[in-house]
Design a protein around this motif. Structure first.
Motif, PDB file in Angstrom:
ATOM      1  N   ALA A  84       5.765  -3.292  12.741  1.00  0.00           N
ATOM      2  CA  ALA A  84       6.607  -2.576  11.781  1.00  0.00           C
ATOM      3  C   ALA A  84       6.041  -1.181  11.580  1.00  0.00           C
ATOM      4  N   GLN A  85       6.937  -0.239  11.361  1.00  0.00           N
ATOM      5  CA  GLN A  85       6.526   1.137  11.134  1.00  0.00           C
ATOM      6  C   GLN A  85       5.959   1.276   9.717  1.00  0.00           C
ATOM      7  N   LEU A  86       4.795   1.932   9.606  1.00  0.00           N
ATOM      8  CA  LEU A  86       4.201   2.197   8.290  1.00  0.00           C
ATOM      9  C   LEU A  86       4.351   3.669   7.941  1.00  0.00           C
ATOM     10  N   ARG A  87       4.576   3.968   6.681  1.00  0.00           N
ATOM     11  CA  ARG A  87       4.659   5.355   6.226  1.00  0.00           C
ATOM     12  C   ARG A  87       3.253   5.930   6.095  1.00  0.00           C
ATOM     13  N   GLN A  88       3.184   7.227   6.133  1.00  0.00           N
ATOM     14  CA  GLN A  88       1.875   7.886   6.107  1.00  0.00           C
ATOM     15  C   GLN A  88       1.091   7.523   4.854  1.00  0.00           C
ATOM     16  N   GLU A  89       1.757   7.437   3.719  1.00  0.00           N
ATOM     17  CA  GLU A  89       1.061   7.167   2.452  1.00  0.00           C
ATOM     18  C   GLU A  89       0.951   5.677   2.142  1.00  0.00           C
ATOM     19  N   GLU A  90       1.503   4.825   3.000  1.00  0.00           N
ATOM     20  CA  GLU A  90       1.586   3.404   2.692  1.00  0.00           C
ATOM     21  C   GLU A  90       0.210   2.743   2.652  1.00  0.00           C
ATOM     22  N   GLN A  91       0.023   1.894   1.643  1.00  0.00           N
ATOM     23  CA  GLN A  91      -1.211   1.136   1.500  1.00  0.00           C
ATOM     24  C   GLN A  91      -0.919  -0.352   1.679  1.00  0.00           C
ATOM     25  N   ILE A  92      -1.914  -1.078   2.232  1.00  0.00           N
ATOM     26  CA  ILE A  92      -1.734  -2.491   2.569  1.00  0.00           C
ATOM     27  C   ILE A  92      -2.810  -3.317   1.877  1.00  0.00           C
ATOM     28  N   TYR A  93      -2.394  -4.417   1.241  1.00  0.00           N
ATOM     29  CA  TYR A  93      -3.317  -5.302   0.533  1.00  0.00           C
ATOM     30  C   TYR A  93      -3.037  -6.749   0.946  1.00  0.00           C
ATOM     31  N   GLY A  94      -4.096  -7.552   1.073  1.00  0.00           N
ATOM     32  CA  GLY A  94      -3.877  -8.970   1.335  1.00  0.00           C
ATOM     33  C   GLY A  94      -4.748  -9.548   2.427  1.00  0.00           C
ATOM     34  N   LEU A  95      -4.190 -10.526   3.155  1.00  0.00           N
ATOM     35  CA  LEU A  95      -4.799 -11.255   4.273  1.00  0.00           C
ATOM     36  C   LEU A  95      -5.925 -12.190   3.860  1.00  0.00           C
ATOM     37  N   GLY A  96      -6.025 -12.523   2.581  1.00  0.00           N
ATOM     38  CA  GLY A  96      -7.049 -13.480   2.165  1.00  0.00           C
ATOM     39  C   GLY A  96      -8.380 -12.815   1.897  1.00  0.00           C
ATOM     40  N   GLU A  97      -9.460 -13.528   2.238  1.00  0.00           N
ATOM     41  CA  GLU A  97     -10.812 -13.042   1.932  1.00  0.00           C
ATOM     42  C   GLU A  97     -11.274 -12.084   3.028  1.00  0.00           C
ATOM     43  N   ARG A  98     -11.521 -10.828   2.658  1.00  0.00           N
ATOM     44  CA  ARG A  98     -11.905  -9.809   3.631  1.00  0.00           C
ATOM     45  C   ARG A  98     -13.084  -9.014   3.107  1.00  0.00           C
ATOM     46  N   PHE A  99     -14.080  -8.801   3.946  1.00  0.00           N
ATOM     47  CA  PHE A  99     -15.204  -7.931   3.590  1.00  0.00           C
ATOM     48  C   PHE A  99     -14.819  -6.524   4.036  1.00  0.00           C
ATOM     49  N   SER A 100     -13.952  -5.880   3.239  1.00  0.00           N
ATOM     50  CA  SER A 100     -13.359  -4.613   3.639  1.00  0.00           C
ATOM     51  C   SER A 100     -12.931  -3.854   2.396  1.00  0.00           C
ATOM     52  N   TYR A 101     -12.268  -2.749   2.595  1.00  0.00           N
ATOM     53  CA  TYR A 101     -11.664  -2.024   1.492  1.00  0.00           C
ATOM     54  C   TYR A 101     -10.547  -2.866   0.885  1.00  0.00           C
ATOM     55  N   LEU A 102     -10.267  -2.622  -0.402  1.00  0.00           N
ATOM     56  CA  LEU A 102      -9.133  -3.300  -1.019  1.00  0.00           C
ATOM     57  C   LEU A 102      -7.858  -2.905  -0.295  1.00  0.00           C
ATOM     58  N   ASN A 103      -7.700  -1.611  -0.005  1.00  0.00           N
ATOM     59  CA  ASN A 103      -6.611  -1.135   0.844  1.00  0.00           C
ATOM     60  C   ASN A 103      -7.047  -1.332   2.289  1.00  0.00           C
ATOM     61  N   LEU A 104      -6.505  -2.343   2.944  1.00  0.00           N
ATOM     62  CA  LEU A 104      -6.959  -2.707   4.282  1.00  0.00           C
ATOM     63  C   LEU A 104      -6.723  -1.594   5.296  1.00  0.00           C
ATOM     64  N   ARG A 105      -5.792  -0.728   5.021  1.00  0.00           N
ATOM     65  CA  ARG A 105      -5.489   0.358   5.952  1.00  0.00           C
ATOM     66  C   ARG A 105      -6.578   1.425   5.968  1.00  0.00           C
ATOM     67  N   ALA A 106      -7.417   1.443   4.949  1.00  0.00           N
ATOM     68  CA  ALA A 106      -8.467   2.465   4.868  1.00  0.00           C
ATOM     69  C   ALA A 106      -9.650   2.168   5.779  1.00  0.00           C
ATOM     70  N   ALA A 107      -9.772   0.932   6.232  1.00  0.00           N
ATOM     71  CA  ALA A 107     -10.937   0.538   7.026  1.00  0.00           C
ATOM     72  C   ALA A 107     -10.780   0.968   8.482  1.00  0.00           C
ATOM     73  N   LYS A 108     -11.887   1.462   9.068  1.00  0.00           N
ATOM     74  CA  LYS A 108     -11.917   1.882  10.469  1.00  0.00           C
ATOM     75  C   LYS A 108     -13.039   1.146  11.199  1.00  0.00           C
ATOM     76  N   ASP A 109     -12.868   0.993  12.511  1.00  0.00           N
ATOM     77  CA  ASP A 109     -13.944   0.397  13.300  1.00  0.00           C
ATOM     78  C   ASP A 109     -14.932   1.472  13.726  1.00  0.00           C
TER      79      ASP A 109
END
Length: 424
Positions: A84-109
């Motif tokens: 799905a297409q995401l907007r530039q400002e769009e933030q994503i939350y969820g996927l259960g237990e993650r050792f990551s940013y609350l906004n999952l889109r902010a995390a980089k490898d």
């Protein structure tokens, strides 16, 4: 399903067993169906879904505002790739237990590319830090928040999958069907719809909301008595003490060592008079031994997971070499549920589940059962690729008895792939 809630199915694929679904009795919704340029639309009073001939979808609100745009899905050999297409400002939350940013889109490898999140319950065994993946609890649901509103997507698929959130949201499933649910509104409304679909937590007993104490070393009545008294002496609140496997006989499920807890019934009552509940640990691995009654009973029931050649799956866990109950079999769930009674009778107030990702002591590769492990899957049959992520749900479901869904005549608690302490 409602005016603001839809289910999307793409075929072919293995239809999911509705372990995650609590509600099936949705009322008919008044809709309008229309032909559009290069496709069709179906609309309610609040939501319009536009389907183009190439398989791309648009979800719009009643004013025509686009909420989500999906690319045509791709069928793989056994699974699906959904984007799905995401907007530039769009933030994503969820996927259960993650050792990551609350906004999952902010995390980089490490290459500064969008981080990939895996859907595979994994016993991290304490050896984790920032960026560790996967983790104990995986839930294929996420919330998208952008300038035009917010929406929620839940995939009814328990197979291994990888999610990334760059310019495009990618859900890459190794198997199963592509069935997902979409709703929009403010975040509170999204959670209302999601929990209406997958089930809501029961109101817990008041003591469950208090302070719980747990650590390795509570091997005897006297040690626990000293700990409870220490809290009393310091005027600190204490609602429950959790015992680890060192309270058991040989680390075996449903046991508490009688030589170290000789008067368990009166001891749990003594703790309750202090306002403290006694919580025992429980692991699904059953010692692979003819000296184990649980093993013998499970063998007679034909209730343990097997390899395709019919041999038992055997792997090392705390009791040593263990076999694993197949909780996708209703007879096994019924048998397992009967094991709790004598502990409840002596005042054990609750159980904390461990190692039911399921996990095994594997020194390399996946710390779980082989993917070819066979499961009953309510009579339909399947393997561990599909059953792995629902193993803790089907394990923990047998300890509850209030809200049920019915599948094939068997009742079992719903929890949307979550362990029982998170959702009834």
């Amino acid at each position: 399903m409602t005016e603001d809630f839809v289910r999307v199915d793409w075929k072919p694929g293995i239809s999911p067993i509705p372990y995650a679904i609590a509600r099936q009795d949705w009322q008919e919704v008044k809709t309008q169906f229309a032909e559009t340029e290069n496709g069709y639309s179906i609309s309610s009073a609040k939501l319009k879904v536009i389907v183009k001939e190439d398989g791309s979808l648009k979800f719009c609100d009643s004013s025509g505002q686009i909420l989500r745009e999906e690319l045509p899905p791709s069928r793989k050999s056994e699974g699906w790739l959904h984007q799905a297409q995401l907007r530039q400002e769009e933030q994503i939350y969820g996927l259960g237990e993650r050792f990551s940013y609350l906004n999952l889109r902010a995390a980089k490898d490490e290459k500064q590319q969008p981080k990939t999140y895996r859907m595979w319950n994994y016993d991290a065994a304490g050896m984790y830090g920032p960026g560790s993946a996967p983790m104990y609890i995986c839930i294929p649901v996420y919330l998208g928040l952008h300038s035009s509103g917010s929406y929620l997507i839940f995939y009814e698929n328990s197979f291994d999958a990888y999610f990334t959130f760059g310019e495009i949201a990618v859900a890459d499933f190794a198997g199963g069907s592509l069935r997902y649910y979409f709703t929009y509104g403010v975040p509170a409304q999204l959670l209302e719809r999601y929990t209406e679909l997958t089930g809501r937590a029961a109101l817990p007993p008041l003591w469950a909301l208090g302070y719980h104490q747990s650590k390795w070393g509570y091997r005897t009545e006297e040690k626990i008595r000293e700990e409870a008294q220490a809290f009393q002496d310091r005027n600190l609140p204490l609602s429950a003490i959790h015992l680890d496997i060192d309270c058991q006989v040989g680390n075996r499920a449903f046991t508490i060592a009688p030589d170290r807890f000789p008067k368990l019934g009166s001891f749990t009552q003594e703790l309750k008079e202090l306002g403290v509940q006694f919580i025992a640990i429980l692991n699904p691995g059953i010692k692979y031994s003819r000296h184990s009654n649980l093993f013998l009973e499970g063998q007679i029931l034909d209730g343990f997971c097997k390899l395709p050649n019919g041999k038992l799956v055997v792997a090392p866990v705390w009791p040593g070499w263990c076999v694993f109950p197949d909780f996708t079999n209703p007879k096994v769930r019924g048998w397992w549920s009967r094991q709790y009674q004598y502990l409840l009778d002596v005042g054990v107030a609750g159980f904390w589940y461990d190692m039911n990702e399921p996990a095994a002591f594997i020194v390399w590769g996946d710390r779980s059962l082989p993917k070819v492990t066979q499961h009953y899957m309510e009579g339909r049959g399947g393997d561990h690729r599909e059953a792995h992520n629902i193993y803790p749900r089907t394990n923990s479901s047998v300890s509850f008895g209030r809200e049920y869904f019915t599948y094939g005549g068997e009742k079992a608690i719903n929890s949307a792939y979550l362990p029982s302490y998170r959702r009834q």
